[in-house]
Design a protein around this motif. Structure first.
Motif, PDB file in Angstrom:
ATOM      1  N   GLY A 177       0.828  -1.194   0.000  1.00 46.36           N
ATOM      2  CA  GLY A 177       0.000   0.000   0.000  1.00 46.36           C
ATOM      3  C   GLY A 177       0.857   1.235   0.000  1.00 46.36           C
ATOM      4  N   CYS A 178       0.800   1.993   1.095  1.00 43.26           N
ATOM      5  CA  CYS A 178       1.593   3.220   1.166  1.00 43.26           C
ATOM      6  C   CYS A 178       2.255   3.342   2.524  1.00 43.26           C
ATOM      7  CB  CYS A 178       0.709   4.419   0.836  1.00 43.26           C
ATOM      8  SG  CYS A 178       0.352   5.581   2.101  1.00 43.26           S
ATOM      9  N   VAL A 179       3.480   3.875   2.520  1.00 45.94           N
ATOM     10  CA  VAL A 179       4.222   4.136   3.748  1.00 45.94           C
ATOM     11  C   VAL A 179       4.556   5.619   3.795  1.00 45.94           C
ATOM     12  CG1 VAL A 179       6.325   3.726   5.066  1.00 45.94           C
ATOM     13  CG2 VAL A 179       5.214   1.825   3.905  1.00 45.94           C
ATOM     14  N   LEU A 180       4.170   6.263   4.896  1.00 46.83           N
ATOM     15  CA  LEU A 180       4.475   7.665   5.143  1.00 46.83           C
ATOM     16  C   LEU A 180       5.476   7.744   6.292  1.00 46.83           C
ATOM     17  CD1 LEU A 180       0.774   8.926   5.091  1.00 46.83           C
ATOM     18  CD2 LEU A 180       2.346   8.747   3.163  1.00 46.83           C
ATOM     19  N   PHE A 181       6.145   8.876   6.394  1.00 46.17           N
ATOM     20  CA  PHE A 181       7.151   9.056   7.435  1.00 46.17           C
ATOM     21  C   PHE A 181       6.775  10.279   8.270  1.00 46.17           C
ATOM     22  CE2 PHE A 181       8.996   6.640   4.058  1.00 46.17           C
ATOM     23  CZ  PHE A 181       9.775   5.692   4.706  1.00 46.17           C
ATOM     24  N   GLY A 182       6.603  10.069   9.580  1.00 46.60           N
ATOM     25  CA  GLY A 182       6.163  11.134  10.471  1.00 46.60           C
ATOM     26  C   GLY A 182       7.303  11.684  11.309  1.00 46.60           C
ATOM     27  N   TYR A 183       7.186  12.951  11.659  1.00 49.44           N
ATOM     28  CA  TYR A 183       8.220  13.618  12.451  1.00 49.44           C
ATOM     29  C   TYR A 183       7.545  14.553  13.449  1.00 49.44           C
ATOM     30  CZ  TYR A 183      12.593  16.151  13.418  1.00 49.44           C
ATOM     31  OH  TYR A 183      13.707  16.707  14.017  1.00 49.44           O
ATOM     32  N   ASP A 239       2.781   1.591  -3.554  1.00 50.14           N
ATOM     33  CA  ASP A 239       2.744   0.505  -4.528  1.00 50.14           C
ATOM     34  C   ASP A 239       2.276   1.084  -5.856  1.00 50.14           C
ATOM     35  OD1 ASP A 239      -0.019   0.819  -4.389  1.00 50.14           O
ATOM     36  OD2 ASP A 239      -0.367  -1.078  -3.336  1.00 50.14           O
ATOM     37  N   ASN A 240       2.174   0.231  -6.884  1.00 48.49           N
ATOM     38  CA  ASN A 240       1.904   0.726  -8.229  1.00 48.49           C
ATOM     39  C   ASN A 240       0.519   1.351  -8.389  1.00 48.49           C
ATOM     40  OD1 ASN A 240       1.062  -0.076 -11.367  1.00 48.49           O
ATOM     41  ND2 ASN A 240       3.142   0.705 -11.090  1.00 48.49           N
ATOM     42  N   GLU A 241      -0.363   1.054  -7.446  1.00 51.55           N
ATOM     43  CA  GLU A 241      -1.728   1.572  -7.555  1.00 51.55           C
ATOM     44  C   GLU A 241      -1.780   3.092  -7.496  1.00 51.55           C
ATOM     45  OE1 GLU A 241      -6.135   0.620  -5.597  1.00 51.55           O
ATOM     46  OE2 GLU A 241      -4.303  -0.155  -4.664  1.00 51.55           O
ATOM     47  N   VAL A 259      -4.363  11.316  -2.040  1.00 49.00           N
ATOM     48  CA  VAL A 259      -3.781  10.005  -2.361  1.00 49.00           C
ATOM     49  C   VAL A 259      -3.640   9.181  -1.081  1.00 49.00           C
ATOM     50  CG1 VAL A 259      -1.728   8.801  -3.214  1.00 49.00           C
ATOM     51  CG2 VAL A 259      -2.545  10.858  -4.387  1.00 49.00           C
ATOM     52  N   ASN A 260      -3.077   9.800  -0.052  1.00 48.45           N
ATOM     53  CA  ASN A 260      -2.852   9.088   1.204  1.00 48.45           C
ATOM     54  C   ASN A 260      -4.161   8.649   1.854  1.00 48.45           C
ATOM     55  OD1 ASN A 260      -0.124   9.569   0.801  1.00 48.45           O
ATOM     56  ND2 ASN A 260      -0.113  11.418   2.058  1.00 48.45           N
ATOM     57  N   LEU A 261      -5.184   9.501   1.760  1.00 55.06           N
ATOM     58  CA  LEU A 261      -6.486   9.146   2.318  1.00 55.06           C
ATOM     59  C   LEU A 261      -7.117   7.980   1.574  1.00 55.06           C
ATOM     60  CD1 LEU A 261      -7.982  12.699   3.010  1.00 55.06           C
ATOM     61  CD2 LEU A 261      -7.360  10.969   4.718  1.00 55.06           C
ATOM     62  N   SER A 262      -6.861   7.887   0.281  1.00 51.49           N
ATOM     63  CA  SER A 262      -7.383   6.764  -0.502  1.00 51.49           C
ATOM     64  C   SER A 262      -6.834   5.443   0.023  1.00 51.49           C
ATOM     65  CB  SER A 262      -7.014   6.944  -1.973  1.00 51.49           C
ATOM     66  OG  SER A 262      -7.431   5.835  -2.745  1.00 51.49           O
ATOM     67  N   ARG A 271      -8.288   4.798   3.757  1.00 47.58           N
ATOM     68  CA  ARG A 271      -9.668   4.302   3.804  1.00 47.58           C
ATOM     69  C   ARG A 271      -9.748   2.797   3.614  1.00 47.58           C
ATOM     70  NH1 ARG A 271     -11.016   9.509   1.435  1.00 47.58           N
ATOM     71  NH2 ARG A 271     -10.511   8.718  -0.640  1.00 47.58           N
ATOM     72  N   ARG A 272      -8.716   2.226   2.978  1.00 47.17           N
ATOM     73  CA  ARG A 272      -8.692   0.780   2.748  1.00 47.17           C
ATOM     74  C   ARG A 272      -7.699   0.076   3.670  1.00 47.17           C
ATOM     75  NH1 ARG A 272      -6.797   0.332  -2.634  1.00 47.17           N
ATOM     76  NH2 ARG A 272      -6.138   2.484  -2.472  1.00 47.17           N
ATOM     77  N   ASP A 273      -7.298   0.788   4.743  1.00 45.02           N
ATOM     78  CA  ASP A 273      -6.361   0.224   5.725  1.00 45.02           C
ATOM     79  C   ASP A 273      -5.062  -0.235   5.079  1.00 45.02           C
ATOM     80  OD1 ASP A 273      -8.106   0.596   7.904  1.00 45.02           O
ATOM     81  OD2 ASP A 273      -9.173  -1.272   7.409  1.00 45.02           O
ATOM     82  N   ARG A 274      -4.594   0.536   4.113  1.00 45.29           N
ATOM     83  CA  ARG A 274      -3.359   0.168   3.424  1.00 45.29           C
ATOM     84  C   ARG A 274      -2.316   1.272   3.539  1.00 45.29           C
ATOM     85  NH1 ARG A 274      -3.404  -1.147  -2.032  1.00 45.29           N
ATOM     86  NH2 ARG A 274      -1.726  -2.597  -1.584  1.00 45.29           N
ATOM     87  N   ALA A 275      -2.461   2.101   4.589  1.00 44.99           N
ATOM     88  CA  ALA A 275      -1.506   3.180   4.836  1.00 44.99           C
ATOM     89  C   ALA A 275      -0.809   2.953   6.176  1.00 44.99           C
ATOM     90  CB  ALA A 275      -2.209   4.532   4.840  1.00 44.99           C
ATOM     91  N   LYS A 276       0.480   3.197   6.186  1.00 52.08           N
ATOM     92  CA  LYS A 276       1.297   2.995   7.389  1.00 52.08           C
ATOM     93  C   LYS A 276       2.134   4.248   7.617  1.00 52.08           C
ATOM     94  CE  LYS A 276       5.041  -0.049   9.039  1.00 52.08           C
ATOM     95  NZ  LYS A 276       5.917  -1.179   8.655  1.00 52.08           N
ATOM     96  N   LEU A 277       2.333   4.596   8.870  1.00 48.41           N
ATOM     97  CA  LEU A 277       3.168   5.748   9.213  1.00 48.41           C
ATOM     98  C   LEU A 277       4.350   5.277  10.054  1.00 48.41           C
ATOM     99  CD1 LEU A 277       3.140   9.021   9.165  1.00 48.41           C
ATOM    100  CD2 LEU A 277       2.515   8.759  11.561  1.00 48.41           C
TER     101      LEU A 277
END
Length: 293
Positions: A129-135, A177-179, A200-203, A206-212
């Motif tokens: 899915g997606c990986v974000l980096f928090g600070y 990911d490629n999506e 994009v990140n909210l998309s 919403r599908r539980d495919r985002a990680k921080l």
């Protein structure tokens, strides 16, 4: 994984110094600003990188970086004629990304911290899915903010909230990911007429495919968008380099340590810059690596 550096925009907050040159070509102490985000992608093991900038500035990036082969990389270049949002990078770079996953890093963000390469490569390898980096910041209302629970699960993302639910600012580094290509293509412009990266990140969220991933307290994340922050970033780099003797975001050294080039190739790059302290450093790094081998 492919990599994209978004180095467009008009740098209006830095006028007049950016009226004739791209912000990302300005020096941050001893090297061009764009070296810092490129080094982040390299530390993640990424070797195919797309530089996106304005039509007027792209020739200067080509002259500075070449095709990337000197660093064991492959650089491509693409135009973003007007600043239509960060997510437009994936529309512009769709053919470049192809069927691969992709990392996006903003051209004016600087990251520094121990173990960063391991964090990046693990995130790239385990990507789903997606990986974000928090600070952690003291003024989260200026940023996109990510809220996580005690298990590190990402619960919410808010763009510049009046009452932030956490102090976790979402930095200018994103793994997808490629999506992400299809998601970006189907975005509708926001009220300010841009394709927003938060959408994009909210998309994904919403599908539980985002990680921080929270960057630790010993880490540094610097934005260089104002005169003060640009000066502070240069001073930060200067102090660290003088005290440790190690240069931050030295592309030649990163390429050598990542195994992209040999010690002899690294030394040859240093000799081309031999009249500067930077060139001397590159040659010494290469000599030391050659002696160890």
């Amino acid at each position: 994984m492919k990599g994209i550096v978004l180095a467009g925009g008009s740098g209006t907050r830095l006028h007049p110094i950016t009226q004739a040159v791209s912000k990302q070509l300005l020096p941050v102490y001893d090297k061009p600003m764009i070296y810092y985000p490129i080094s982040v992608l390299m530390l993640a093991g990424i070797r195919e990188i797309l530089i996106i900038s304005t039509p007027a500035d792209l020739p200067n990036f080509r002259r500075l970086l070449g095709d990337g082969s000197q660093f064991g990389l492959s650089f491509s270049f693409a135009e973003q004629p007007s600043p239509n949002g960060l997510a437009e990078a994936f529309v512009i770079g769709a053919d470049f990304v192809g069927d691969d996953s992709v990392a996006l890093v903003l051209g004016d963000n600087i990251f520094y911290g121990q173990g960063f390469s391991t964090t990046l490569r693990t995130a790239a390898t385990d990507l789903d899915g997606c990986v974000l980096f928090g600070y952690q910041v003291k003024d989260p209302e200026r940023y996109g903010v990510g809220e996580i629970d005690e298990n590190g699960t990402l619960l919410s993302i808010e763009e510049k909230p009046e009452k932030p639910r956490s102090n976790n600012a979402i930095t200018g580094l994103y793994f997808y990911d490629n999506e992400v290509v299809d998601i970006s293509r189907n975005l509708k412009p926001s009220a300010r007429g841009e394709l927003e990266i938060t959408d994009v990140n909210l998309s994904y969220l919403r599908r539980d495919r985002a990680k921080l991933i929270e960057l630790s307290r010993g880490f540094a994340w610097l934005d260089t968008g104002t005169h003060d922050s640009l000066l502070e970033a240069g001073q930060f780099v200067q102090v660290l380099e003088h005290r440790t003797g190690v240069r931050i975001a030295c592309l030649e050294e990163v390429a050598l340590k990542m195994g992209f080039i040999s010690a002899d190739e690294c030394h040859a790059l240093g000799t081309k810059l031999a009249k500067s302290g930077y060139g001397e450093y590159v040659m010494n790094v290469a000599l030391l690596a050659g002696a160890q081998n």
